[in-house]
Design an enzyme around this catalytic site. Structure first.
Site, short mmCIF file in Angstrom:
data_model
loop_
_atom_site.label_atom_id
_atom_site.label_comp_id
_atom_site.label_asym_id
_atom_site.label_seq_id
_atom_site.Cartn_x
_atom_site.Cartn_y
_atom_site.Cartn_z
N ASP A 57 4.97 0.32 2.00
CA ASP A 57 5.08 1.77 2.20
C ASP A 57 6.15 2.39 1.30
O ASP A 57 6.32 3.59 1.29
CB ASP A 57 5.37 2.08 3.68
N ASP B 195 -1.44 8.32 1.39
CA ASP B 195 -0.58 7.14 1.60
C ASP B 195 -0.61 6.75 3.07
O ASP B 195 -0.01 7.41 3.91
CB ASP B 195 0.85 7.45 1.16
N ARG C 116 7.84 4.73 -5.42
CA ARG C 116 8.82 4.31 -6.42
C ARG C 116 8.22 3.29 -7.39
O ARG C 116 8.66 3.19 -8.54
CB ARG C 116 10.07 3.76 -5.74
N LYS D 137 1.69 2.76 8.31
CA LYS D 137 2.43 3.80 9.02
C LYS D 137 1.90 3.95 10.44
O LYS D 137 0.71 3.76 10.68
CB LYS D 137 2.27 5.15 8.30
#
Length: 477
Positions: A321, A244, A325, A251
């Site tokens: 990001d 990720d 979920r 990020k």
């Protein structure tokens, strides 16, 4: 593999090369302790002390309980595996729960991850004798099934740690799918893998959006353990983000390091299925893992997009990001079609959970207070640190959207772990709300230092707690 043997002996006849003794709460008056010898060296029952003359390792612990013995057992093995002893002996401490913890800790003490090291150090330690040498008749040797259970759990944890520690170039979504097939073959599980074509057919548009910019295809992994006459069905769901980078909401570089561990929840679910099958628990268990990457590229999903989930709810994307979920929303929808009696998801979901609970504790969320209490008790009993985080109606308002049914991030930075849980809760159907738990393992899943029975890196967070929970349901319903 380390061999741990329970052995009844007389007059110290064990052929052991060394001994381990736990000194409790600075009290040197213990039946395995040479009190005179320790006083000569001014050892007062704190830390670790090795007497070369008698080849005895003394470890100070606060009390005889599962947590202290688990950690001390791990410490003993770590100490001896760096020396040239092939075996050592250790006494019997406490009841069966204490001995289970001690044995599990000793198995976990062997673990090391050296896959990418050019110079691999082979451990000399091969065997541990658990002995009752007649000092105190109230202590009995642990039962064989207890020892087998500890070995099975430790093996599952070690396998999960290995895969979580693997680099993202190797541990792709396809690798997780192949690993799951191998687990299924070895442990006689059913395995169904859904590729991109099947995911489109299932209308898992949120899941597919996260994967869109990756060169590696996504997979939904479905493992099933179905013993005969099972009366209860548990479905576990795991976040399997093999890497990720944050997507277009990129990020910072420092935060990208360790993101190979974003697959920890999915790996934990696979490890739990492996252990449940090995333990032959009389309960039906399914494991659902959403395996994908979240990358950047010309085809990446974007902030401002609106996604249509499998459950039918539309999702406004304000931060790419907050991708785990989205994957879990579609996987939970798929999982509910299996009509579970209990539904539990494991995910490294939020940095906010780490801020709130620290690096070592997982967060428990859901709508059923009794179920949360039960999981918390069992997780703590297993040796994992957990704490409950409460939902409330005011935080629910923070994930409302002006243009869609729900927003993937809250309108406030505060309470981020809880609002992420509330987001997932929006995809839980009414009939399953009291049966669902969300476990955020973002803190303990991967820590860059040794702690408790964990080495640097992956800890297999969720595995012990999940097995303890399933075992309790198998026993009590």
């Amino acid at each position: 593999m380390l061999s741990i043997v329970a052995k009844q002996t007389k007059n110290n006849q064990t052929n052991a090369q060394a001994s381990v003794v736990f000194v409790v709460d600075k009290n040197l008056k213990h039946h395995f302790v040479n009190e005179k010898q320790l006083k000569e060296f001014d050892y007062k029952g704190e830390g670790v002390f090795f007497v070369q003359e008698t080849k005895t390792l003394y470890i100070g612990i606060e009390r005889i309980d599962s947590d202290c013995l688990r950690e001390a057992g791990c410490a003993a093995v770590r100490y001896f595996k760096n020396l040239h002893y092939e075996n050592f002996k250790i006494g019997v401490y406490g009841d069966d729960k204490c001995m289970y913890a001690l044995i599990l800790g000793m198995y976990l003490g062997v673990y090391q991850f050296d896959k990418y090291k050019s110079n691999k150090k082979e451990g000399v330690l091969k065997q541990i004798f658990i002995v009752n040498e007649g000092y105190d008749k109230k202590f009995k040797l642990p039962e064989e099934d207890l020892m087998i259970r500890a070995q099975i759990v430790a093996q599952a944890m070690s396998d999960v740690r290995d895969v979580v520690n693997m680099i993202p170039y190797e541990a792709t979504p396809e690798f997780l799918a192949k690993w799951s097939k191998q687990i299924a073959k070895t442990h006689k599980l059913e395995c169904n893998i859904l590729g991109k074509k099947e995911l489109k057919k299932e209308k898992m548009n949120a899941f597919l959006a996260v994967n869109r910019a990756s060169v590696n295809d996504p997979y939904l992994i479905h493992l099933s353990y179905k013993p005969k006459k099972a009366k209860t069905k548990i479905v576990l769901v795991g976040k399997g983000l093999t890497y990720d980078c944050g997507g277009l909401s990129l990020k910072p570089s420092d935060f990208m390091v360790t993101m190979k561990a974003d697959k920890s929840g999915g790996c934990a679910v696979i490890g739990i299925l492996q252990a449940v099958a090995s333990l032959k628990l009389p309960i039906e268990v399914h494991g659902i893992v959403g395996a994908t990457e979240n990358m950047i590229g010309g085809d990446a999903y974007k902030p401002d997009d609106v996604l249509f989930s499998r459950e039918g709810k539309s999702i406004e994307v304000r931060n790419t990001d907050a991708e785990g979920r989205l994957v879990l929303a579609d996987c939970l929808s798929y999982a509910q079609d299996l009509k579970p009696d209990y539904l539990v998801d494991f995910a490294t979901l939020t940095g906010a959970c780490v801020v709130g609970l620290g690096e070592y504790t997982s967060g428990i969320m859901g709508y059923n207070k009794d179920l949360k209490d039960r999981f918390e008790t069992l997780a703590l009993q297993s040796g994992e640190l957990v704490a409950q985080l409460p939902f409330n109606k005011h935080l629910e308002k923070l994930v409302e959207s002006k243009i869609a049914d729900i927003c993937n991030v809250a309108g406030s930075r505060y309470g981020g772990a809880i609002t992420a849980g509330i987001f997932l809760g929006a995809f839980i159907r009414k009939e399953f709300r009291e049966k669902w738990l969300h476990i955020d393992i973002a803190g303990p899943a991967f820590v860059e230092k040794d702690w408790d029975v964990n080495t640097y890196g992956a800890s297999a967070a969720g595995v012990r707690a999940g097995i303890e929970f399933i075992n309790d349901i198998a026993l009590r319903g």
